[in-house]
Enzyme design. Structure first.
Site, PDB file in Angstrom:
ATOM      1  N   HIS A 159       1.639   5.373   3.425  1.00 33.30           N
ATOM      2  CA  HIS A 159       2.297   6.543   2.818  1.00 33.30           C
ATOM      3  C   HIS A 159       2.019   7.821   3.603  1.00 33.30           C
ATOM      4  O   HIS A 159       2.024   8.908   3.023  1.00 33.30           O
ATOM      5  CB  HIS A 159       1.861   6.737   1.359  1.00 33.30           C
ATOM      6  CG  HIS A 159       1.883   5.483   0.550  1.00 33.30           C
ATOM      7  ND1 HIS A 159       2.976   5.056  -0.161  1.00 33.30           N
ATOM      8  CD2 HIS A 159       0.930   4.524   0.373  1.00 33.30           C
ATOM      9  CE1 HIS A 159       2.695   3.915  -0.761  1.00 33.30           C
ATOM     10  NE2 HIS A 159       1.464   3.559  -0.450  1.00 33.30           N
ATOM     11  N   SER A 280      10.138  25.476  26.180  1.00 28.37           N
ATOM     12  CA  SER A 280      11.180  26.165  25.424  1.00 28.37           C
ATOM     13  C   SER A 280      11.710  27.311  26.272  1.00 28.37           C
ATOM     14  O   SER A 280      10.970  27.897  27.063  1.00 28.37           O
ATOM     15  CB  SER A 280      10.581  26.705  24.119  1.00 28.37           C
ATOM     16  OG  SER A 280      11.339  27.813  23.668  1.00 28.37           O
ATOM     17  N   LYS A 286       5.386  26.785  24.111  1.00 26.98           N
ATOM     18  CA  LYS A 286       5.808  25.466  23.637  1.00 26.98           C
ATOM     19  C   LYS A 286       5.749  24.368  24.685  1.00 26.98           C
ATOM     20  O   LYS A 286       5.998  24.582  25.859  1.00 26.98           O
ATOM     21  CB  LYS A 286       7.264  25.530  23.122  1.00 26.98           C
ATOM     22  CG  LYS A 286       7.454  26.309  21.851  1.00 26.98           C
ATOM     23  CD  LYS A 286       6.986  25.571  20.599  1.00 26.98           C
ATOM     24  CE  LYS A 286       7.715  24.283  20.353  1.00 26.98           C
ATOM     25  NZ  LYS A 286       8.944  24.476  19.586  1.00 26.98           N
ATOM     26  N   GLU A 293      11.778  12.189  21.187  1.00 22.79           N
ATOM     27  CA  GLU A 293      12.845  12.689  20.307  1.00 22.79           C
ATOM     28  C   GLU A 293      14.206  12.121  20.710  1.00 22.79           C
ATOM     29  O   GLU A 293      15.009  11.723  19.865  1.00 22.79           O
ATOM     30  CB  GLU A 293      12.892  14.223  20.339  1.00 22.79           C
ATOM     31  CG  GLU A 293      11.769  14.851  19.535  1.00 22.79           C
ATOM     32  CD  GLU A 293      11.743  16.368  19.661  1.00 22.79           C
ATOM     33  OE1 GLU A 293      11.240  17.012  18.747  1.00 22.79           O
ATOM     34  OE2 GLU A 293      12.217  16.907  20.681  1.00 22.79           O
ATOM     35  N   GLN A 325      39.169  -5.761  22.938  1.00 25.14           N
ATOM     36  CA  GLN A 325      38.845  -4.956  24.121  1.00 25.14           C
ATOM     37  C   GLN A 325      37.792  -3.885  23.783  1.00 25.14           C
ATOM     38  O   GLN A 325      37.092  -3.396  24.658  1.00 25.14           O
ATOM     39  CB  GLN A 325      40.119  -4.301  24.661  1.00 25.14           C
ATOM     40  CG  GLN A 325      39.933  -3.445  25.893  1.00 25.14           C
ATOM     41  CD  GLN A 325      41.267  -3.071  26.527  1.00 25.14           C
ATOM     42  OE1 GLN A 325      41.923  -3.905  27.126  1.00 25.14           O
ATOM     43  NE2 GLN A 325      41.669  -1.828  26.379  1.00 25.14           N
TER      44      GLN A 325
HETATM   45  N1  ARG Z   1      41.373  -5.965  28.959  1.00 29.29           N
HETATM   46  C1  ARG Z   1      41.476  -7.024  28.002  1.00 29.29           C
HETATM   47  C2  ARG Z   1      40.219  -7.138  27.141  1.00 29.29           C
HETATM   48  O1  ARG Z   1      39.235  -6.624  27.523  1.00 29.29           O
HETATM   49  C3  ARG Z   1      41.686  -8.308  28.712  1.00 29.29           C
HETATM   50  C4  ARG Z   1      42.349  -9.341  27.877  1.00 29.29           C
HETATM   51  C5  ARG Z   1      43.726  -8.921  27.571  1.00 29.29           C
HETATM   52  N2  ARG Z   1      44.504  -9.988  27.016  1.00 29.29           N
HETATM   53  C6  ARG Z   1      45.697  -9.765  26.475  1.00 29.29           C
HETATM   54  N3  ARG Z   1      46.302 -10.769  25.988  1.00 29.29           N
HETATM   55  N4  ARG Z   1      46.206  -8.566  26.420  1.00 29.29           N
HETATM   56  O2  ARG Z   1      40.194  -7.715  26.082  1.00 29.29           O
END
Ligand code: ARG
Length: 461
Positions: A159, A280, A286, A293, A325
């Site tokens: 605590h 600082s 400081k 941090e 993606q």
């Molecule tokens: N740049 C795409 C990704 O990272 C590659 C795969 C894309 N495939 C597609 N069917 N558009 O996912």
């Protein structure tokens, strides 16, 4: 906005709107995968030649062309622009420029879906190895300091109130254990990272007589995905990595919090050295703990990436969707953040702090953190623990009102409280003895800590 389409089949009559092309493109960040894209493509080309899907000479041309792209990239000569959309297209296009028609055969029996998954796994496999290495280095520094400080006592807290004194080595070993689990956990994640999706195609496999096990072997994958839909759409491995990374950040952040507190005037347990502290711009006196941090602050972005990818995946219908993606930047930023934090914290511990031993020595003598030991003393002489606990509570109260500590009581005063007290009470409540006596397995007793240190050295050897 109708220029000729470059990438897609004849189905398309006009090109993408330039803003949409920019929005769609991942080349700005997935260029990070280029070495893995080349390695993956080389394995795929070799597999195509081995299975007779392309000729041996075509296979050779592809491999040589891909190696040339690698050299060009490393020399800074290959810098694909946004028109390439992503790293996969960029490489394929450059390959065709270099080797001509054979280059157009590379994408036989493959999709960017299994390709992107392959690249990401190869990338992560290397980064996991590096992070595990960094964890070992971090653990090594913890041990170095611990080995020098078995008998350095610090207040132990619950605590955030003084509870019982402990060995500084015991404290450092707690963080050693956390990072050991981090190391183990990443090893476990690696098992699910190191599975090949290559040859899963767009989603359903391929009509060509490919050999997925052969390309997987060339790429040193342990296994291949057993189901093509799962293979192209699985991001569990990435989420697991982000979860493991989040726990690393939790541990580094907790340590950071303590370094920040301990370097404050109020605690005064450590002093920050100039090489790892900042000043600082207005207050000349400081010295600020910016490193811990920042580490504490950066934990937030890693947790955010974990949350983000969980949300990205949760509603996705099988199999590949462009949403996936979004895994890339989450992974790349997490890797960069974790690696940066581990490096900084390792340096901070190794050379950025000094323990104020005088302050620590007096800290453990100026409080009631030996009260449990008085209760234990009586309990060992047959007084039921709860009874002795209550009695010591009363003593503490009397001491507090008289401005005294337990060690200041005379033998007569002790005996008045209970006849079982004798002169050995003084040694029993001295801080060094208080720590030494906690010799239960895993406890802070010096003997235990020495054993733990030896075992810890063994583990990271
Ligand atoms: N740049 C795409 C990704 O990272 C590659 C795969 C894309 N495939 C597609 N069917 N558009 O996912």
């Amino acid at each position: 906005m109708t220029t000729q389409p470059k990438t897609w089949s004849q189905r398309f009559e006009s090109a993408l709107h330039p803003a949409i092309a920019r929005f769609n493109a991942s080349i700005g960040f997935d260029i990070e995968l280029i070495e893995y894209d080349l390695t993956g493509s080389i394995a795929h080309a070799k597999m195509l030649a081995k299975t007779g899907i392309i000729s041996a000479s075509e296979g050779e041309q592809l491999v040589n062309g891909l190696e040339q792209i690698r050299r060009e990239y490393r020399q800074g000569l290959f810098v694909p622009g946004v028109d390439a959309e992503d790293v996969h297209f960029a490489v394929e296009k450059r390959l065709t420029d270099i080797v001509g028609d054979a280059g157009k055969k590379l994408h036989t029996a493959r999709s960017r879906n299994d390709q992107a998954g392959t690249d990401t796994r190869l990338y992560l496999r290397d980064r996991i190895a590096e992070i595990r290495e960094q964890l070992r280095e971090f653990q090594g520094v913890l041990l170095e300091i611990a080995e020098l400080n078995v008998e350095t006592l610090i207040p132990g807290y619950t605590h955030l109130q003084r509870a019982q004194p402990i060995s500084l080595a015991h404290y450092l070993l707690a963080y050693f254990e956390m990072s050991d689990r981090d190391w183990e956990r990443l090893g476990d994640v690696l098992k699910r990272v190191n599975i090949s999706p290559l040859g899963c195609g767009a989603l359903a496999g391929t009509t060509f007589p490919i050999d997925r096990h052969y390309s997987a072997e060339l790429l040193e994958f342990d296994q291949v995905y057993a189901n093509s839909l799962d293979g192209v759409s699985d991001r569990d491995f990435a989420i697991e990595f982000l979860a493991a990374a989040s726990l690393i950040m939790v541990h580094l952040s907790r340590l950071s919090e303590e370094m920040i507190l301990w370097s404050s005037h109020e605690f005064g347990f450590i002093t920050l050295k100039d090489s790892c502290a900042t000043g600082s711009s207005i207050m000349p006196q400081k010295k600020n703990p910016d490193v811990p941090e920042l580490v504490r602050g950066k934990a937030g972005r890693v947790f955010g990436h974990l949350q983000a990818l969980l949300v990205v995946v949760k509603g996705l219908p099988l199999a590949y969707n462009k949403d996936l993606q979004e895994d890339k930047e989450a992974l790349f930023d997490t890797v960069k953040t974790v690696q940066g934090c581990l490096e900084a914290m390792t340096i901070l511990l190794r050379e950025g702090i000094a323990f104020n031993t005088n302050r620590l020595a007096s800290a453990v003598t100026e409080d009631f953190s030996n009260a449990t030991d008085v209760a234990d003393y009586l309990a060992a002489k047959g007084v039921p623990f709860r009874e002795s606990y209550n009695l010591v509570g009363k003593v503490v109260k009397t001491c507090l009102s008289g401005g005294k500590l337990l060690k200041d009581l005379t033998l007569e005063e002790w005996k008045d409280l209970h006849p079982a007290f004798d002169t050995d009470i003084y040694s029993a409540i001295a801080p060094t003895q208080v720590v030494a006596a906690r010799n239960s397995y895993g406890g802070t007793g010096f003997e235990q800590v020495r054993k733990s240190l030896i075992a810890a050295r063994d583990r990271i050897a």
